[in-house]
Design an enzyme around this catalytic site. Structure first.
Site, mmCIF file in Angstrom:
data_model
loop_
_atom_site.group_PDB
_atom_site.id
_atom_site.type_symbol
_atom_site.label_atom_id
_atom_site.label_comp_id
_atom_site.label_asym_id
_atom_site.label_seq_id
_atom_site.Cartn_x
_atom_site.Cartn_y
_atom_site.Cartn_z
ATOM 1 N N LYS A 1 0.100 4.265 -0.300
ATOM 2 C CA LYS A 1 -0.562 5.439 0.301
ATOM 3 C C LYS A 1 -0.329 6.676 -0.573
ATOM 4 O O LYS A 1 -0.241 6.542 -1.797
ATOM 5 C CB LYS A 1 -0.077 5.635 1.747
ATOM 6 N N SER B 1 3.463 -2.360 10.212
ATOM 7 C CA SER B 1 4.910 -2.384 10.438
ATOM 8 C C SER B 1 5.559 -3.714 10.056
ATOM 9 O O SER B 1 6.479 -4.174 10.734
ATOM 10 C CB SER B 1 5.239 -1.985 11.882
ATOM 11 N N ASN C 1 0.874 -1.179 0.000
ATOM 12 C CA ASN C 1 0.000 0.000 0.000
ATOM 13 C C ASN C 1 0.908 1.225 0.000
ATOM 14 O O ASN C 1 1.504 1.552 1.019
ATOM 15 C CB ASN C 1 -0.890 -0.058 1.248
ATOM 16 N N HIS D 1 -9.523 0.790 4.661
ATOM 17 C CA HIS D 1 -8.250 0.991 5.365
ATOM 18 C C HIS D 1 -8.476 1.907 6.565
ATOM 19 O O HIS D 1 -9.290 2.834 6.500
ATOM 20 C CB HIS D 1 -7.210 1.593 4.415
ATOM 21 N N GLU E 1 -6.904 4.308 7.704
ATOM 22 C CA GLU E 1 -6.741 5.754 7.435
ATOM 23 C C GLU E 1 -7.995 6.310 6.772
ATOM 24 O O GLU E 1 -8.397 7.449 7.032
ATOM 25 C CB GLU E 1 -5.490 5.985 6.566
ATOM 26 N N GLY F 1 2.306 2.037 10.685
ATOM 27 C CA GLY F 1 3.213 3.170 10.548
ATOM 28 C C GLY F 1 3.900 3.571 11.846
ATOM 29 O O GLY F 1 4.512 4.629 11.928
ATOM 30 N N GLU G 1 -5.352 -5.332 10.285
ATOM 31 C CA GLU G 1 -4.332 -4.327 10.553
ATOM 32 C C GLU G 1 -4.661 -3.600 11.853
ATOM 33 O O GLU G 1 -5.470 -2.662 11.860
ATOM 34 C CB GLU G 1 -4.295 -3.298 9.414
HETATM 35 P P1 PGA Z 1 2.817 0.120 7.603
HETATM 36 O O1 PGA Z 1 1.361 0.318 6.946
HETATM 37 O O2 PGA Z 1 3.394 -1.146 7.006
HETATM 38 O O3 PGA Z 1 3.596 1.332 7.197
HETATM 39 O O4 PGA Z 1 2.628 -0.005 9.063
HETATM 40 C C1 PGA Z 1 0.498 -0.765 6.746
HETATM 41 C C2 PGA Z 1 -0.791 -0.288 6.116
HETATM 42 O O5 PGA Z 1 -1.262 0.801 6.438
HETATM 43 O O6 PGA Z 1 -1.377 -1.001 5.265
#
Ligand code: PGA
Length: 253
Positions: free
Chosen positions: A12, A214, A10, A96, A98, A174, A168
Protein backbone atom coordinates in the site's frame (compact mmCIF):
# COMPACT_ATOMS: atom_id res chain seq x y z
CA UNK A 1 -4.16 -30.78 -10.35
CA UNK A 2 -2.32 -29.20 -7.45
CA UNK A 3 -2.04 -25.45 -7.66
CA UNK A 4 1.22 -23.84 -6.54
CA UNK A 5 0.59 -21.57 -3.51
CA UNK A 6 0.81 -17.85 -4.23
CA UNK A 7 1.62 -15.34 -1.48
CA UNK A 8 1.63 -11.65 -2.34
CA UNK A 9 2.39 -8.62 -0.21
CA UNK A 10 0.50 -5.39 -0.81
CA UNK A 11 2.61 -2.68 0.76
CA UNK A 12 0.00 0.00 0.00
CA UNK A 13 1.23 3.56 0.64
CA UNK A 14 4.01 2.45 2.98
CA UNK A 15 7.77 2.36 2.66
CA UNK A 16 9.55 4.93 0.53
CA UNK A 17 12.59 3.79 -1.46
CA UNK A 18 14.93 3.40 1.55
CA UNK A 19 12.56 1.44 3.77
CA UNK A 20 11.34 -0.59 0.78
CA UNK A 21 14.91 -1.55 -0.11
CA UNK A 22 15.52 -2.64 3.48
CA UNK A 23 12.36 -4.76 3.47
CA UNK A 24 13.31 -6.29 0.11
CA UNK A 25 16.70 -7.25 1.55
CA UNK A 26 14.97 -8.84 4.53
CA UNK A 27 12.69 -10.81 2.22
CA UNK A 28 15.57 -11.90 0.04
CA UNK A 29 17.32 -13.31 3.10
CA UNK A 30 14.37 -14.82 4.93
CA UNK A 31 12.73 -16.38 1.87
CA UNK A 32 15.78 -17.99 0.32
CA UNK A 33 14.54 -21.53 1.12
CA UNK A 34 10.84 -21.08 0.68
CA UNK A 35 9.99 -24.27 -1.19
CA UNK A 36 7.41 -24.33 -3.93
CA UNK A 37 5.49 -21.05 -3.87
CA UNK A 38 4.93 -18.08 -6.14
CA UNK A 39 5.79 -14.85 -4.34
CA UNK A 40 5.17 -11.23 -5.26
CA UNK A 41 5.33 -7.84 -3.60
CA UNK A 42 3.50 -4.67 -4.58
CA UNK A 43 5.49 -1.65 -3.36
CA UNK A 44 4.30 1.89 -3.90
CA UNK A 45 5.21 2.86 -7.49
CA UNK A 46 7.89 5.30 -6.28
CA UNK A 47 9.71 2.48 -4.48
CA UNK A 48 9.59 -0.09 -7.29
CA UNK A 49 12.96 0.96 -8.79
CA UNK A 50 14.61 0.54 -5.36
CA UNK A 51 13.12 -2.92 -4.83
CA UNK A 52 13.60 -4.53 -8.25
CA UNK A 53 17.40 -4.84 -8.31
CA UNK A 54 17.40 -6.32 -4.81
CA UNK A 55 14.88 -9.01 -5.70
CA UNK A 56 16.36 -9.77 -9.11
CA UNK A 57 17.22 -13.45 -9.38
CA UNK A 58 15.34 -14.35 -6.17
CA UNK A 59 12.16 -15.42 -7.96
CA UNK A 60 10.18 -12.90 -5.87
CA UNK A 61 8.11 -10.96 -8.38
CA UNK A 62 7.40 -7.26 -8.18
CA UNK A 63 4.04 -5.77 -9.15
CA UNK A 64 2.42 -2.38 -9.44
CA UNK A 65 -0.54 -1.48 -7.19
CA UNK A 66 -2.42 0.64 -9.70
CA UNK A 67 -2.46 1.04 -13.45
CA UNK A 68 -4.38 3.33 -15.72
CA UNK A 69 -6.54 1.98 -18.53
CA UNK A 70 -4.30 3.94 -20.94
CA UNK A 71 -0.61 3.33 -21.43
CA UNK A 72 0.23 7.03 -21.81
CA UNK A 73 -1.34 10.42 -22.33
CA UNK A 74 -2.90 13.23 -20.38
CA UNK A 75 -3.68 11.31 -17.18
CA UNK A 76 -1.95 13.19 -14.39
CA UNK A 77 -0.97 11.20 -11.34
CA UNK A 78 -1.42 7.61 -12.41
CA UNK A 79 0.75 4.68 -13.58
CA UNK A 80 1.09 2.94 -16.89
CA UNK A 81 1.20 -0.85 -17.20
CA UNK A 82 3.68 -0.52 -20.06
CA UNK A 83 5.99 1.63 -17.95
CA UNK A 84 5.72 -0.76 -15.01
CA UNK A 85 6.61 -3.60 -17.36
CA UNK A 86 9.55 -1.60 -18.71
CA UNK A 87 10.84 -1.23 -15.15
CA UNK A 88 10.64 -4.99 -14.64
CA UNK A 89 7.27 -5.56 -12.96
CA UNK A 90 5.42 -8.80 -13.60
CA UNK A 91 2.03 -8.27 -11.93
CA UNK A 92 -0.61 -5.56 -11.72
CA UNK A 93 -3.04 -5.37 -8.81
CA UNK A 94 -6.47 -4.41 -10.12
CA UNK A 95 -9.66 -3.48 -8.31
CA UNK A 96 -8.38 -3.47 -4.72
CA UNK A 97 -11.22 -2.43 -2.43
CA UNK A 98 -9.31 0.71 -1.42
CA UNK A 99 -9.16 1.71 -5.10
CA UNK A 100 -12.87 0.98 -5.41
CA UNK A 101 -13.90 2.74 -2.21
CA UNK A 102 -11.48 5.67 -2.02
CA UNK A 103 -10.84 6.32 -5.70
CA UNK A 104 -14.16 5.36 -7.23
CA UNK A 105 -12.95 2.49 -9.38
CA UNK A 106 -15.84 0.59 -10.90
CA UNK A 107 -16.32 -2.95 -12.18
CA UNK A 108 -16.03 -1.51 -15.69
CA UNK A 109 -12.67 0.10 -14.82
CA UNK A 110 -11.44 -3.26 -13.55
CA UNK A 111 -12.34 -4.87 -16.86
CA UNK A 112 -10.46 -2.33 -19.02
CA UNK A 113 -7.45 -2.40 -16.71
CA UNK A 114 -7.20 -6.16 -17.20
CA UNK A 115 -6.76 -5.45 -20.92
CA UNK A 116 -4.23 -2.71 -20.19
CA UNK A 117 -2.19 -5.06 -18.01
CA UNK A 118 -2.26 -7.85 -20.56
CA UNK A 119 -1.38 -5.58 -23.48
CA UNK A 120 1.73 -4.57 -21.54
CA UNK A 121 2.62 -8.13 -20.58
CA UNK A 122 1.67 -7.83 -16.91
CA UNK A 123 -0.28 -10.57 -15.15
CA UNK A 124 -3.46 -9.25 -13.53
CA UNK A 125 -4.35 -9.94 -9.90
CA UNK A 126 -7.98 -8.95 -9.55
CA UNK A 127 -9.45 -8.17 -6.12
CA UNK A 128 -13.09 -8.70 -5.26
CA UNK A 129 -15.02 -8.82 -2.00
CA UNK A 130 -18.13 -7.70 -0.19
CA UNK A 131 -18.58 -5.04 2.50
CA UNK A 132 -19.87 -5.88 5.97
CA UNK A 133 -23.21 -4.35 5.10
CA UNK A 134 -23.48 -6.54 2.00
CA UNK A 135 -22.54 -9.64 4.02
CA UNK A 136 -25.09 -8.84 6.71
CA UNK A 137 -27.74 -8.38 4.03
CA UNK A 138 -26.97 -11.87 2.68
CA UNK A 139 -25.60 -10.47 -0.58
CA UNK A 140 -22.09 -11.99 -0.64
CA UNK A 141 -22.66 -14.25 -3.61
CA UNK A 142 -24.50 -11.60 -5.61
CA UNK A 143 -21.69 -9.07 -5.06
CA UNK A 144 -18.71 -11.31 -5.78
CA UNK A 145 -20.39 -12.88 -8.81
CA UNK A 146 -21.18 -9.40 -10.15
CA UNK A 147 -17.55 -8.33 -9.69
CA UNK A 148 -16.30 -11.54 -11.27
CA UNK A 149 -18.69 -11.40 -14.24
CA UNK A 150 -17.64 -7.83 -14.98
CA UNK A 151 -13.93 -8.63 -14.68
CA UNK A 152 -14.10 -11.71 -16.93
CA UNK A 153 -16.57 -10.32 -19.48
CA UNK A 154 -15.42 -11.46 -22.92
CA UNK A 155 -12.16 -12.93 -21.59
CA UNK A 156 -11.14 -16.12 -23.37
CA UNK A 157 -10.45 -19.29 -21.38
CA UNK A 158 -6.69 -19.38 -21.93
CA UNK A 159 -6.40 -15.77 -20.73
CA UNK A 160 -8.80 -16.31 -17.82
CA UNK A 161 -6.53 -19.02 -16.43
CA UNK A 162 -3.66 -16.50 -16.18
CA UNK A 163 -5.63 -14.13 -13.95
CA UNK A 164 -5.18 -14.47 -10.19
CA UNK A 165 -8.27 -13.71 -8.13
CA UNK A 166 -7.94 -12.26 -4.64
CA UNK A 167 -11.06 -12.61 -2.51
CA UNK A 168 -10.81 -9.90 0.11
CA UNK A 169 -13.88 -9.27 2.24
CA UNK A 170 -13.75 -5.52 2.85
CA UNK A 171 -14.64 -5.97 6.54
CA UNK A 172 -11.50 -8.07 7.04
CA UNK A 173 -9.01 -5.67 5.44
CA UNK A 174 -6.78 -3.93 7.94
CA UNK A 175 -9.26 -4.57 10.74
CA UNK A 176 -7.61 -7.52 12.47
CA UNK A 177 -10.86 -9.42 11.87
CA UNK A 178 -10.03 -12.36 9.62
CA UNK A 179 -12.68 -14.39 7.85
CA UNK A 180 -12.78 -17.83 9.44
CA UNK A 181 -11.37 -20.58 7.25
CA UNK A 182 -14.95 -21.87 6.83
CA UNK A 183 -16.25 -18.44 5.76
CA UNK A 184 -13.40 -17.94 3.30
CA UNK A 185 -13.55 -21.48 1.91
CA UNK A 186 -17.31 -21.15 1.33
CA UNK A 187 -16.82 -18.10 -0.89
CA UNK A 188 -13.72 -19.51 -2.61
CA UNK A 189 -15.63 -22.67 -3.53
CA UNK A 190 -18.39 -20.51 -5.03
CA UNK A 191 -15.86 -18.49 -7.03
CA UNK A 192 -14.28 -21.65 -8.38
CA UNK A 193 -17.76 -22.94 -9.15
CA UNK A 194 -18.46 -19.74 -11.09
CA UNK A 195 -15.30 -20.30 -13.16
CA UNK A 196 -16.35 -23.92 -13.74
CA UNK A 197 -19.75 -22.91 -15.09
CA UNK A 198 -18.40 -20.18 -17.37
CA UNK A 199 -15.26 -21.84 -18.70
CA UNK A 200 -13.84 -25.22 -19.66
CA UNK A 201 -12.75 -27.22 -16.61
CA UNK A 202 -9.06 -26.33 -16.78
CA UNK A 203 -9.75 -22.69 -15.89
CA UNK A 204 -11.31 -23.53 -12.52
CA UNK A 205 -8.63 -26.14 -11.92
CA UNK A 206 -5.70 -23.80 -12.65
CA UNK A 207 -6.87 -20.39 -11.44
CA UNK A 208 -5.38 -19.40 -8.13
CA UNK A 209 -7.81 -17.78 -5.74
CA UNK A 210 -6.08 -15.98 -2.89
CA UNK A 211 -7.65 -14.88 0.37
CA UNK A 212 -6.90 -11.43 1.74
CA UNK A 213 -7.90 -9.65 4.93
CA UNK A 214 -5.85 -9.66 8.15
CA UNK A 215 -3.76 -12.68 7.18
CA UNK A 216 -1.00 -13.20 9.75
CA UNK A 217 1.60 -15.88 10.46
CA UNK A 218 -0.66 -17.47 13.07
CA UNK A 219 -3.74 -17.85 10.87
CA UNK A 220 -2.14 -18.43 7.45
CA UNK A 221 -1.64 -22.19 7.63
CA UNK A 222 -5.24 -22.93 8.61
CA UNK A 223 -6.68 -20.65 5.92
CA UNK A 224 -4.45 -22.10 3.26
CA UNK A 225 -5.17 -25.68 4.19
CA UNK A 226 -8.68 -25.12 2.76
CA UNK A 227 -9.07 -26.84 -0.61
CA UNK A 228 -10.02 -23.73 -2.61
CA UNK A 229 -7.70 -21.22 -0.92
CA UNK A 230 -4.50 -21.12 -2.96
CA UNK A 231 -2.61 -18.41 -1.14
CA UNK A 232 -2.90 -14.98 0.38
CA UNK A 233 -2.79 -11.31 -0.45
CA UNK A 234 -1.28 -9.76 2.65
CA UNK A 235 -1.34 -6.10 3.65
CA UNK A 236 -0.14 -5.13 7.12
CA UNK A 237 1.78 -8.33 7.85
CA UNK A 238 3.70 -8.03 4.57
CA UNK A 239 5.57 -4.99 5.91
CA UNK A 240 7.77 -7.12 8.17
CA UNK A 241 10.01 -9.67 6.51
CA UNK A 242 9.69 -12.14 9.39
CA UNK A 243 5.88 -12.01 9.34
CA UNK A 244 5.69 -12.38 5.57
CA UNK A 245 8.13 -15.30 5.72
CA UNK A 246 6.00 -16.84 8.49
CA UNK A 247 2.93 -16.63 6.25
CA UNK A 248 4.84 -18.20 3.36
CA UNK A 249 5.95 -21.00 5.67
CA UNK A 250 2.31 -21.58 6.62
CA UNK A 251 1.32 -21.74 2.95
CA UNK A 252 3.86 -24.31 1.91
CA UNK A 253 3.53 -26.40 5.09
P1 PGA B 1 -4.51 -6.54 5.47
O1 PGA B 1 -4.71 -6.02 3.96
O2 PGA B 1 -3.71 -7.83 5.38
O3 PGA B 1 -3.74 -5.46 6.16
O4 PGA B 1 -5.85 -6.78 6.03
C1 PGA B 1 -5.00 -6.91 2.91
C2 PGA B 1 -5.13 -6.14 1.61
O5 PGA B 1 -5.64 -5.02 1.61
O6 PGA B 1 -4.72 -6.65 0.54
Amino acid sequence: MARVPFIAGNWKLNHGPKAAAALAMGLRDSLANRGDATLAVFPTALSIPAVLPILEGTGIHVGVQEINASQHGAFTGTNSAEMARELGCTYALIGHSERRQLFGETDADVRVKIDAAREAGLLPMVCIGETLQEREAGRVEEVVFRQLSAAFEGIEADVAATITIAYEPVWAIGTGVTATPAQAQEVHAKLRGWLATHYPAFVAEQTRILYGGSVKPDNAAELMSCPDIDGALVGGASLKAADFAGIVAGAVA
